[in-house]
Design a protein around this motif. Structure first.
Motif, short mmCIF file in Angstrom:
data_model
loop_
_atom_site.label_atom_id
_atom_site.label_comp_id
_atom_site.label_asym_id
_atom_site.label_seq_id
_atom_site.Cartn_x
_atom_site.Cartn_y
_atom_site.Cartn_z
N ALA A 1 9.69 2.85 -7.61
CA ALA A 1 11.02 2.54 -7.07
C ALA A 1 11.33 3.41 -5.86
O ALA A 1 11.87 2.94 -4.86
N PHE A 2 10.97 4.71 -5.94
CA PHE A 2 11.22 5.61 -4.81
C PHE A 2 10.45 5.15 -3.57
O PHE A 2 10.99 5.18 -2.45
N GLY A 3 9.20 4.74 -3.76
CA GLY A 3 8.42 4.23 -2.64
C GLY A 3 9.08 3.05 -1.96
O GLY A 3 9.11 2.94 -0.73
N TRP A 4 9.64 2.15 -2.76
CA TRP A 4 10.33 0.99 -2.19
C TRP A 4 11.61 1.39 -1.46
O TRP A 4 11.92 0.85 -0.39
N ILE A 5 12.35 2.35 -2.01
CA ILE A 5 13.60 2.78 -1.37
C ILE A 5 13.33 3.38 0.00
O ILE A 5 13.98 3.03 1.00
N VAL A 6 12.36 4.28 0.07
CA VAL A 6 12.03 4.93 1.35
C VAL A 6 11.47 3.91 2.33
O VAL A 6 11.83 3.90 3.53
N TRP A 7 10.60 3.02 1.85
CA TRP A 7 10.00 2.00 2.72
C TRP A 7 11.08 1.06 3.27
O TRP A 7 11.08 0.73 4.47
N LEU A 8 11.99 0.62 2.41
CA LEU A 8 13.06 -0.28 2.86
C LEU A 8 13.97 0.39 3.87
O LEU A 8 14.39 -0.24 4.86
N ALA A 9 14.28 1.67 3.66
CA ALA A 9 15.14 2.40 4.60
C ALA A 9 14.48 2.46 5.98
O ALA A 9 15.13 2.19 7.01
N GLN A 10 13.19 2.80 6.02
CA GLN A 10 12.48 2.89 7.30
C GLN A 10 12.35 1.51 7.95
O GLN A 10 12.52 1.37 9.17
N THR A 11 12.04 0.51 7.15
CA THR A 11 11.84 -0.84 7.69
C THR A 11 13.13 -1.43 8.22
O THR A 11 13.15 -2.03 9.31
N LEU A 12 14.23 -1.28 7.48
CA LEU A 12 15.52 -1.79 7.94
C LEU A 12 15.96 -1.08 9.22
O LEU A 12 16.53 -1.70 10.13
N ALA B 1 0.83 -1.21 0.00
CA ALA B 1 0.00 0.00 0.00
C ALA B 1 0.86 1.27 0.00
O ALA B 1 0.57 2.23 -0.72
N TYR B 2 1.94 1.28 0.79
CA TYR B 2 2.79 2.46 0.87
C TYR B 2 3.40 2.77 -0.49
O TYR B 2 3.37 3.92 -0.96
N GLN B 3 3.96 1.76 -1.14
CA GLN B 3 4.62 1.97 -2.43
C GLN B 3 3.63 2.49 -3.49
O GLN B 3 3.96 3.38 -4.27
N ILE B 4 2.42 1.94 -3.48
CA ILE B 4 1.42 2.36 -4.47
C ILE B 4 1.00 3.81 -4.23
O ILE B 4 0.91 4.61 -5.17
N LEU B 5 0.72 4.17 -2.98
CA LEU B 5 0.28 5.52 -2.68
C LEU B 5 1.37 6.55 -2.96
O LEU B 5 1.08 7.65 -3.44
N VAL B 6 2.62 6.19 -2.66
CA VAL B 6 3.73 7.09 -2.98
C VAL B 6 3.85 7.25 -4.49
O VAL B 6 4.02 8.36 -5.02
N GLN B 7 3.74 6.14 -5.21
CA GLN B 7 3.81 6.18 -6.68
C GLN B 7 2.72 7.08 -7.27
O GLN B 7 3.00 7.97 -8.08
N GLN B 8 1.48 6.86 -6.83
CA GLN B 8 0.36 7.62 -7.37
C GLN B 8 0.45 9.10 -7.00
O GLN B 8 0.04 9.96 -7.78
N THR B 9 0.99 9.40 -5.84
CA THR B 9 1.15 10.79 -5.42
C THR B 9 2.22 11.48 -6.26
O THR B 9 2.02 12.62 -6.72
#
Length: 335
Positions: A298-309, A277-285
């Motif tokens: 890709a940006f959504g995944w990078i930010v999500w992975l950084a926060q999750t790690l 959901a996070y990646q999709i909403l970031v993408q659409q925004t």
């Protein structure tokens, strides 16, 4: 149903929703689009993610400091390190099972600081309510300041569909369901109050109520308001700094960072740890600001992975540090 089985089912449902959203986005991608996403990952400057991680850690630290302020009117003054460790372990637990983190962090502080858990639950609920209020305020500001971009998108994709679904006879149906739920809740409450567990339930509700009232009783209201706003300033700073890691997003301004923060926060709530959901909403925004869909994804995944790690590493470190730190405190007290 056994508690362990219910936990597994909840985990499976939320994870399945997240994975399903990922599949919806990726299963129709062309070979070129997949290559564009991979290329975006390769071109990103991951060294610039390091400041994002440090700002994220600072936001969690000040969340712990703010939580302490809610405990002080109840007569408790826990260690800031203990509350910080508990907050990070709570975030770690939330990655595994939805809403487990809130219970976990209250249990940890109750254990190491000798504070009744039901009172901590009340402070946690009050804290979440304030965060939701700030998020709603930020969303309103974001829409009002960017009516030409976000306002039109919000109206067409959220407000108008909600109006259509709630219109006509359905309004009366929704009202009937709401009334029925209120009546059932009242009956259930009366039955529980007369049962053997009634006293325990009442104690929990009293603790929750005391936690909520602690906001009005605290002496440092100004600091509480400051921290509540400052935490979201740090969240915004994380997003703004995150833009720097990709050439395509580097020129985006404050408005885009606010929009991604607001809508991305909804994604973090919607699924297990925000996955999908996070990646999709970031993408659409980001599409609203002229960023290509593959780059935004890709940006959504990078930010999500950084926060999750960050949560995984600091969460596990906090889990190890809690008993070590409190053993040291106990030894210092006995000397």
């Amino acid at each position: 149903m056994p508690k362990s089985l219910r936990t597994i089912i909840n985990f499976s449902i939320f994870l399945a929703i997240g994975l399903g959203l990922i599949w919806l986005v990726t299963h129709n991608l062309t070979a070129q689009e997949k290559e564009d996403i991979i290329s975006s990952f390769r071109r990103a400057n991951y060294w610039l993610i390091i400041p994002v991680i440090f700002v994220g850690i600072a936001s969690h630290w000040y969340r712990a400091v703010r939580w302490k302020l809610l405990m002080e009117p109840l007569g408790y003054h826990p260690s800031t390190l203990n509350t910080f460790f508990a907050v990070m372990v709570g975030y770690l637990a939330n990655l595994a099972i939805p809403r487990l983190g809130e219970v976990t962090r209250c249990g940890l502080v109750a254990r190491y600081e000798n504070i009744p858990a039901e009172k901590l639950v009340g402070t946690m609920i009050a804290e979440r309510a304030v965060d939701m209020l700030v998020l709603m305020l930020l969303m309103l500001i974001t829409v009002v300041l960017q009516l030409d971009i976000v306002g039109i998108f919000f109206t067409r994709n959220i407000w108008e569909p909600l109006q259509a679904k709630a219109g006509g006879n359905r309004t009366w149906i929704l009202a009937g369901i709401l009334i029925a739920l209120v009546v059932l809740a009242y009956i259930a409450f009366r039955l529980i109050a007369r049962s053997k567990i009634g006293d325990k339930v009442k104690a929990i509700f009293r603790g929750v109520w005391e936690g909520v009232l602690s906001i009005g009783k605290m002496q440092k209201k100004g600091w509480f308001i400051f921290y509540s706003l400052f935490i979201w300033v740090l969240y915004f700073t994380m997003m703004y700094l995150g833009f720097l890691c990709m050439d395509e997003t580097r020129s985006l301004g404050i408005g885009a960072a606010l929009s991604v923060l607001c809508f991305g926060s909804i994604g973090m709530i919607a699924t297990q740890g925000g996955i999908g959901a996070y990646q999709i909403l970031v993408q659409q925004t980001l599409i609203l600001y002229g960023i290509h869909a593959t780059t935004g994804y890709a940006f959504g995944w990078i930010v999500w992975l950084a926060q999750t790690l960050m949560v995984i590493v600091i969460g596990f470190a906090s889990l190890v540090a809690l008993p070590v730190y409190n053993k040291g405190k106990q030894q210092a007290t006995t000397k």
